[in-house]
Design a protein around this motif. Sequence first.
Motif, mmCIF file in Angstrom:
data_model
loop_
_atom_site.group_PDB
_atom_site.id
_atom_site.type_symbol
_atom_site.label_atom_id
_atom_site.label_comp_id
_atom_site.label_asym_id
_atom_site.label_seq_id
_atom_site.Cartn_x
_atom_site.Cartn_y
_atom_site.Cartn_z
ATOM 1 N N TYR A 108 0.851 -1.178 0.000
ATOM 2 C CA TYR A 108 0.000 0.000 0.000
ATOM 3 C C TYR A 108 0.893 1.236 0.000
ATOM 4 O O TYR A 108 1.937 1.246 0.662
ATOM 5 C CB TYR A 108 -0.884 0.033 1.255
ATOM 6 N N TYR A 109 0.467 2.258 -0.724
ATOM 7 C CA TYR A 109 1.235 3.498 -0.809
ATOM 8 C C TYR A 109 0.298 4.696 -0.712
ATOM 9 O O TYR A 109 -0.824 4.652 -1.207
ATOM 10 C CB TYR A 109 1.986 3.580 -2.142
ATOM 11 N N THR A 110 0.808 5.761 -0.143
ATOM 12 C CA THR A 110 0.076 7.007 -0.234
ATOM 13 C C THR A 110 0.255 7.551 -1.640
ATOM 14 O O THR A 110 1.264 7.281 -2.317
ATOM 15 C CB THR A 110 0.584 8.017 0.803
ATOM 16 N N GLY A 111 -0.712 8.328 -2.095
ATOM 17 C CA GLY A 111 -0.720 8.739 -3.489
ATOM 18 C C GLY A 111 0.511 9.501 -3.953
ATOM 19 O O GLY A 111 0.967 9.348 -5.094
ATOM 20 N N SER A 112 1.062 10.310 -3.071
ATOM 21 C CA SER A 112 2.169 11.169 -3.491
ATOM 22 C C SER A 112 3.476 10.421 -3.749
ATOM 23 O O SER A 112 4.403 10.985 -4.336
ATOM 24 C CB SER A 112 2.411 12.253 -2.435
ATOM 25 N N VAL A 113 3.553 9.153 -3.335
ATOM 26 C CA VAL A 113 4.798 8.401 -3.546
ATOM 27 C C VAL A 113 4.629 7.242 -4.521
ATOM 28 O O VAL A 113 5.616 6.586 -4.871
ATOM 29 C CB VAL A 113 5.381 7.879 -2.213
ATOM 30 N N LYS A 114 3.416 6.987 -4.957
ATOM 31 C CA LYS A 114 3.177 5.882 -5.887
ATOM 32 C C LYS A 114 3.988 6.078 -7.154
ATOM 33 O O LYS A 114 4.025 7.159 -7.729
ATOM 34 C CB LYS A 114 1.692 5.786 -6.231
ATOM 35 N N GLY A 115 4.648 5.014 -7.579
ATOM 36 C CA GLY A 115 5.482 5.086 -8.760
ATOM 37 C C GLY A 115 6.891 5.573 -8.489
ATOM 38 O O GLY A 115 7.758 5.467 -9.371
ATOM 39 N N ARG A 116 7.151 6.097 -7.301
ATOM 40 C CA ARG A 116 8.492 6.570 -6.955
ATOM 41 C C ARG A 116 9.114 5.752 -5.830
ATOM 42 O O ARG A 116 10.325 5.534 -5.831
ATOM 43 C CB ARG A 116 8.435 8.040 -6.521
ATOM 44 N N PHE A 117 8.313 5.324 -4.887
ATOM 45 C CA PHE A 117 8.799 4.563 -3.731
ATOM 46 C C PHE A 117 8.370 3.104 -3.858
ATOM 47 O O PHE A 117 7.286 2.811 -4.359
ATOM 48 C CB PHE A 117 8.248 5.130 -2.429
ATOM 49 N N THR A 118 9.215 2.220 -3.335
ATOM 50 C CA THR A 118 8.892 0.801 -3.300
ATOM 51 C C THR A 118 9.234 0.232 -1.924
ATOM 52 O O THR A 118 10.369 0.380 -1.461
ATOM 53 C CB THR A 118 9.671 0.023 -4.366
ATOM 54 N N ILE A 119 8.259 -0.391 -1.300
ATOM 55 C CA ILE A 119 8.484 -1.039 -0.019
ATOM 56 C C ILE A 119 8.683 -2.530 -0.261
ATOM 57 O O ILE A 119 8.023 -3.127 -1.107
ATOM 58 C CB ILE A 119 7.310 -0.784 0.955
#
Length: 122
Positions: A57-68
């Motif tokens: 799950y990601y918050t919208g502002s980091v989707k496509g940039r962050f990977t957990i």
Amino acid sequence: QLQASGGGLVQPGGSLRLSCAASGRAFSSYHMGWFRQAPGKEREFVAALSPGGSTTYYTGSVKGRFTISRDNAKSTVYLQMNSLKPWDTALYYCAAKGDGGGYSDTSTYDYWGQGTLVTVSS
């Protein structure tokens, strides 16, 4: 106990990888999350993943940039951060929770790391 590391100073557009090492043998049963808190702001949800790592799950502002991601054999969760922006600057915390409760709700997490500072600036 959770120990976060990997923060630092990076230029806009750069990358960092945060790590969070857990002690104890129950790591693989916990849902793991990353939160951040910028100066003067409330702590906010960034990303989370299920015990097996199959659901994220990601918050919208980091989707496509962050990977957990996580490595249960090493009891470690990671946050790969690419294309960093100045507004990503914050103290980043890792946290662990059991089943139940929402991923983005800080009150559902049982354990917190000490935080690692990420500064994005030219």
